[in-house]
Design a protein around this motif. Structure first.
Motif, mmCIF file in Angstrom:
data_model
loop_
_atom_site.group_PDB
_atom_site.id
_atom_site.type_symbol
_atom_site.label_atom_id
_atom_site.label_comp_id
_atom_site.label_asym_id
_atom_site.label_seq_id
_atom_site.Cartn_x
_atom_site.Cartn_y
_atom_site.Cartn_z
ATOM 1 N N ALA A 206 0.814 -1.068 0.077
ATOM 2 C CA ALA A 206 0.050 -0.050 0.064
ATOM 3 C C ALA A 206 1.078 1.151 0.045
ATOM 4 O O ALA A 206 1.850 1.254 0.651
ATOM 5 C CB ALA A 206 -1.100 -0.016 1.244
ATOM 6 N N SER A 207 0.455 2.313 -0.605
ATOM 7 C CA SER A 207 0.954 3.417 -0.505
ATOM 8 C C SER A 207 0.058 4.754 -0.740
ATOM 9 O O SER A 207 -1.118 4.420 -1.162
ATOM 10 C CB SER A 207 1.883 3.632 -1.854
ATOM 11 O OG SER A 207 1.548 3.550 -2.993
ATOM 12 N N GLY A 208 0.545 5.966 -0.650
ATOM 13 C CA GLY A 208 -0.380 7.013 -0.817
ATOM 14 C C GLY A 208 -1.005 7.859 0.512
ATOM 15 O O GLY A 208 -1.722 8.972 0.326
ATOM 16 N N GLY A 209 -0.616 7.229 1.680
ATOM 17 C CA GLY A 209 -1.233 7.836 2.884
ATOM 18 C C GLY A 209 -0.604 9.331 2.945
ATOM 19 O O GLY A 209 0.367 9.876 2.243
ATOM 20 N N SER B 83 -2.886 3.629 -3.233
ATOM 21 C CA SER B 83 -2.936 2.585 -3.958
ATOM 22 C C SER B 83 -2.426 1.176 -3.338
ATOM 23 O O SER B 83 -1.866 1.416 -2.310
ATOM 24 C CB SER B 83 -1.799 2.870 -5.131
ATOM 25 O OG SER B 83 -2.078 3.967 -5.765
ATOM 26 N N CYS B 84 -2.839 0.321 -3.958
ATOM 27 C CA CYS B 84 -2.432 -1.129 -3.381
ATOM 28 C C CYS B 84 -1.978 -2.067 -4.563
ATOM 29 O O CYS B 84 -2.828 -2.273 -5.417
ATOM 30 C CB CYS B 84 -3.472 -1.854 -2.701
ATOM 31 S SG CYS B 84 -3.201 -3.352 -2.175
ATOM 32 N N ALA B 85 -0.532 -2.269 -4.792
ATOM 33 C CA ALA B 85 0.035 -3.091 -5.547
ATOM 34 C C ALA B 85 0.229 -4.439 -5.327
ATOM 35 O O ALA B 85 0.671 -4.805 -4.257
ATOM 36 C CB ALA B 85 1.290 -2.512 -6.119
ATOM 37 N N ALA B 86 -0.452 -5.553 -5.776
ATOM 38 C CA ALA B 86 -0.393 -6.903 -5.592
ATOM 39 C C ALA B 86 0.832 -7.332 -6.474
ATOM 40 O O ALA B 86 1.139 -6.839 -7.598
ATOM 41 C CB ALA B 86 -1.407 -7.690 -6.236
ATOM 42 N N SER B 87 1.656 -8.207 -5.705
ATOM 43 C CA SER B 87 2.856 -9.044 -6.259
ATOM 44 C C SER B 87 2.434 -9.967 -7.698
ATOM 45 O O SER B 87 3.210 -10.431 -8.231
ATOM 46 C CB SER B 87 3.276 -9.769 -5.291
ATOM 47 O OG SER B 87 2.647 -10.994 -4.658
ATOM 48 N N GLY B 88 1.154 -9.920 -7.792
ATOM 49 C CA GLY B 88 0.858 -10.954 -8.965
ATOM 50 C C GLY B 88 -0.713 -10.836 -9.218
ATOM 51 O O GLY B 88 -1.221 -9.741 -8.907
ATOM 52 N N ILE C 96 -5.397 -2.119 -6.880
ATOM 53 C CA ILE C 96 -6.461 -1.387 -6.630
ATOM 54 C C ILE C 96 -6.082 -0.109 -5.986
ATOM 55 O O ILE C 96 -5.168 0.197 -5.401
ATOM 56 C CB ILE C 96 -7.523 -2.269 -5.613
ATOM 57 C CG1 ILE C 96 -6.830 -2.482 -4.239
ATOM 58 C CG2 ILE C 96 -7.558 -3.548 -6.366
ATOM 59 C CD1 ILE C 96 -7.621 -2.795 -3.069
ATOM 60 N N TYR C 97 -7.299 0.748 -5.872
ATOM 61 C CA TYR C 97 -7.102 2.473 -5.651
ATOM 62 C C TYR C 97 -8.190 2.602 -4.526
ATOM 63 O O TYR C 97 -9.365 1.812 -4.519
ATOM 64 C CB TYR C 97 -6.901 3.394 -6.546
ATOM 65 C CG TYR C 97 -6.026 3.006 -7.692
ATOM 66 C CD1 TYR C 97 -6.393 2.233 -8.828
ATOM 67 C CD2 TYR C 97 -4.452 3.488 -7.466
ATOM 68 C CE1 TYR C 97 -5.417 1.847 -9.876
ATOM 69 C CE2 TYR C 97 -3.768 3.004 -8.465
ATOM 70 C CZ TYR C 97 -4.320 2.260 -9.705
ATOM 71 O OH TYR C 97 -3.233 2.184 -10.489
ATOM 72 N N LEU C 98 -8.085 3.508 -3.738
ATOM 73 C CA LEU C 98 -8.929 4.078 -2.994
ATOM 74 C C LEU C 98 -8.765 5.660 -3.104
ATOM 75 O O LEU C 98 -7.976 6.251 -2.406
ATOM 76 C CB LEU C 98 -8.885 3.712 -1.592
ATOM 77 C CG LEU C 98 -10.241 4.151 -0.776
ATOM 78 C CD1 LEU C 98 -11.480 3.465 -1.155
ATOM 79 C CD2 LEU C 98 -9.737 3.568 0.855
#
Length: 122
Positions: A5-8, A20-25, A78-80
């Motif tokens: 997760a990032s963007g806080g 943002s939340c980037a998954a490894s797969g 995914i994003y929020l």
């Protein structure tokens, strides 16, 4: 799957942030994806999520109309989008993945991201 997760950050009341939340797969039709948040001393709570198919979304009543969950399957992300932020939105936000139809209950989550701090000042 690993979730990053990032963007806080820190924002004034009424402002916006996008997590943002980037998954490894791959995540498309493999995991139901969502966001939760937690305040110290309180239970982790559901914020928003996709069903497994990605066709439907669900939101906590407290964020309906202000937050929007979205996704980019090509980027396994995914994003929020959080608008009209309030001090009570201050929390650590976690992305989550579940090998099931929905990801609404904390106890059913299979994978958690590391959390992103969101602080909303009044």
């Amino acid at each position: 799957v690993q979730l990053q997760a990032s963007g806080g950050g820190l924002v004034r009341a009424g402002g916006s942030l996008k997590l943002s939340c980037a998954a490894s797969g791959p995540i498309d039709k493999i995991y139901a994806m969502g966001w939760f948040r937690q305040v110290p001393g309180k239970e982790r709570e559901f914020v928003a999520g996709f069903t497994l198919s990605g066709a439907s979304t669900a939101y906590a009543n407290s964020v309906k109309g202000r937050f929007t969950i979205s996704r980019d399957n090509d980027k396994n992300t995914i994003y929020l989008q959080m608008n009209s932020l309030r001090p009570e939105d201050t929390a650590v936000y976690y992305c989550a993945a579940r090998k099931g139809q929905t990801v609404v209950l904390v106890t059913t989550v299979d994978y958690w991201g590391q959390g992103a701090q969101v602080t909303v000042s009044s």
